[in-house]
Structure formats: structure tokens, C-alpha cells
Design an enzyme around this catalytic site. Structure first.
Site: not given
Ligand code: TRP
Length: 328
Positions: A111, A192, A195
């Protein structure tokens, strides 16, 4: 009865991947355990959020979880920011985890490489997650494989705390359910379903209409062969369809594979299964959406129940550290 705890962030849409990978399993686990499910809104602000939107998203996620079968009569569903003990406990745990340990977390590395502003909260995120888990004397944490490292760290933190201050926390175990599907993007089956992937044709939103669901599944990427087998490395597209069909019908993808000889039939049946799975979900969601106050009340009850347990664990932790008591 085993205590189960898991958490989900309120930001972004819930899609078929979250549903089959996690939520479906949460609904199963509530039947035979004392389950606490938490919408972790405090974790969401570790990356910048638009002002004013998080509450709406939290309510919507709660409605989705209820529509997906979480039953407030048997499990405790609540919002993290409603139970202050989480942030207070997180501080105690931040002082129990090392800079080095936090630096090794894969989710942080991932991240922080994708964001320009890296908050201190993003770095200490796992200590808040450990607080979530440890406050409820959790035995089992159902999570995706990507969260295993955080649960291992939670165990290490709990062990260190117990060693320093005496027996305080229960050591939790991560359970990555074998039956939970790892649902991949329909257009890019090696990624995967997510969103953040921004792939509308590859993602099935839980509120998608049946005709859209069928269209997306019919145009899912497969390969140039024609045999149907579950082989994630060599046949990611076909294997993804098999995983989805298997999870939606509570079967094993290898078994499902033996029943198909061509891709068309596999796609049709996968679409049918997903549509059938989502129909009752969508109906229930519309009902809940029409009466937001009902969900807010349920969340308030959930927080009251959670707070009771969290407060007693936090008190035990503070007493064991030896802080001066605020009562006498
Ligand atoms: N970090 C988890 C995720 O990204 C969410 C989470 C927060 C969580 N607190 C938790 C999961 C406690 C399990 C238990 O998916």
C-alpha cells in the site's frame, strides 16, 4: 463455543469476490461459533478518504452483510469506531510491537508503494487490527491468505504482552477457509477480482442485474483449448469459472470440472448459479435499503454488546500493565 472475529473495510463496493471469498463463509461460521464481525472504518482512514462519505458506505456495507445472511440474532455485527476501546487498546499494542516487525508487513509495503501520502496510521495498521482481535478473546480469525501475516503478528504481539505483563490475551489462529473461492477478474484472470482494479467488465457487483451478470460471465476470458479442468497456473480463466461455480453451489472445483466438456455450458451454468445465489441477496438488500434506521439500530445494539466485552479485556490489560487505577 469458539470465539470468531473478522473485519472488513467499508470503502468500495462489495463484489462477488468478497462475497464468495469471505462473507459467504462468515454467514456459515456464525451458526456454530460466537462470531463478532466488525466494519473497520478506522482502518479505512489509513489512506485518505473523501470527507463525508465513510458513514454512508458503512451503512451500505452493513446492509449488504445483513442481506448476505449475517443474522444479528446469532452474531454480533458492529462498527469499529463505535467502540472506543479499539483505539485505546491499539496504543498499548503499538508499544508492544517493534518498528522492524511493522516494516516487514507485506500489506504495508504494497500500500505504501501505491500512495503518495503514507500516514503513520498505515504503518501501525496491524496494531489496530491486533486490538480488534485481542479485545474479544478471539480463538479463530477467518481471513484471506493475504491477511495471514497480520494474524501471525497479532499472535506474536499477544505473546509478548503476556510475557511482559502476565497472562492477558488469548492467542488467536488464522483460518483461511479451504472452500472460500479465490475469485479472479473475469477479463484478467491472473488478477484477483478487486475494487481497485477498475475493471467493470471483469467484476461482478453484487447488485448487478441478471442480464449483466450473464453477459459478463459469457464474455469472460478463457483460453484457446477446449478441455475443462481445474488448473490455475495453465488455465486461469477456466479455473476461475470453476471456482465461482463450485463456491456458489458449495462444491469442489475439481469435482465440478469433471461434469463439463465445453466452455459454453460451463459459462451458462456459472451464470445461472451466480444469478440464483444473488437473487435473494438483492431482494433482501432492497428491503433493508428502504429502512436505514433499522440497520442503524442493529449496529447500535451490536456496538453495545461488543463494548461490554472489549471494556473488560482492556481493563484487564491496563491493570496488568499496572497503570494507576481511575477508581478507588
Ligand atoms: N486488514 C483486514 C483486511 O484488509 C481487515 C481487518 C481489520 C481485519 N481488522 C481485522 C480482519 C481483524 C480480520 C480481523 O482485509
Amino acid at each position: 463455543m469458539q470465539r470468531v472475529f473478522s473485519g472488513i473495510q467499508p470503502t468500495g463496493q462489495l463484489h462477488l469476490g468478497n462475497y464468495l471469498g469471505a462473507v459467504h463463509n462468515w454467514a456459515k461460521m456464525q451458526q456454530h461459533s460466537d462470531a463478532f464481525y466488525c466494519i473497520v472504518d478506522l482502518h479505512s482512514i489509513t489512506t485518505p478518504q473523501k470527507a463525508g462519505s465513510i458513514g454512508r458506505e458503512t451503512l451500505r456495507l452493513a446492509q449488504m452483510l445483513l442481506a448476505a445472511g449475517l443474522d444479528p440474532q446469532v452474531c454480533t455485527l458492529f462498527v469499529q469506531s463505535h467502540v472506543r476501546e479499539h483505539t485505546e487498546c491499539a496504543w498499548l499494542l503499538e508499544c508492544t510491537v517493534s518498528f522492524g516487525e511493522l516494516s516487514r508487513m507485506a500489506q504495508f509495503k504494497d500500500k505504501s508503494s501505491r500512495h503518495e501520502f503514507i500516514s503513520a496510521g498505515l504503518f501501525t495498521y496491524p496494531a489496530l487490527q491486533a486490538a480488534d482481535i485481542l479485545l474479544y478473546d478471539t480463538n479463530v480469525v477467518p481471513v484471506g491468505a493475504d491477511q495471514r501475516q497480520h494474524i501471525e503478528l497479532t499472535r506474536d504481539i499477544a505473546e509478548r504482552f503476556n510475557h511482559r505483563y502476565g497472562d492477558t490475551f488469548v492467542l488467536p489462529t488464522a483460518v483461511v477457509p479451504a472452500t472460500a473461492a479465490r475469485v479472479m477478474d473475469l477479463q484478467r484472470p491472473s488478477d484477483k477480482m478487486s475494487k481497485s482494479l477498475n475493471s467493470p467488465k471483469g467484476t461482478i457487483d453484487l447488485l448487478d442485474e441478471p442480464t449483466h451478470i450473464r453477459k459478463k460471465i459469457r464474455s469472460a476470458v478463457t483460453d484457446n483449448e477446449s478441455d475443462v479442468r481445474f488448473d490455475v497456473a495453465n488455465k486461469p480463466g477456466v479455473s476461475n469459472l470453476l471456482s465461482i461455480l463450485a463456491a456458489a453451489t458449495d462444491r469442489d472445483p475439481n469435482t465440478v470440472a469433471t461434469q463439463y466438456h465445453q466452455y459454453g455450458a460451463l459459462k451458462d451454468d456459472t451464470a445461472d448459479a451466480v444469478i440464483a445465489l444473488l437473487a435473494p441477496f438483492q431482494a433482501r438488500f432492497s428491503e433493508l435499503e428502504a429502512d436505514p434506521a433499522q440497520t442503524s439500530r442493529l449496529l447500535q445494539d451490536g456496538a453495545d454488546k461488543a463494548r461490554e466485552l472489549a471494556a473488560s479485556t482492556l481493563r484487564r490489560a491496563k491493570t496488568n500493565i499496572g497503570f494507576l487505577s481511575d477508581t478507588y
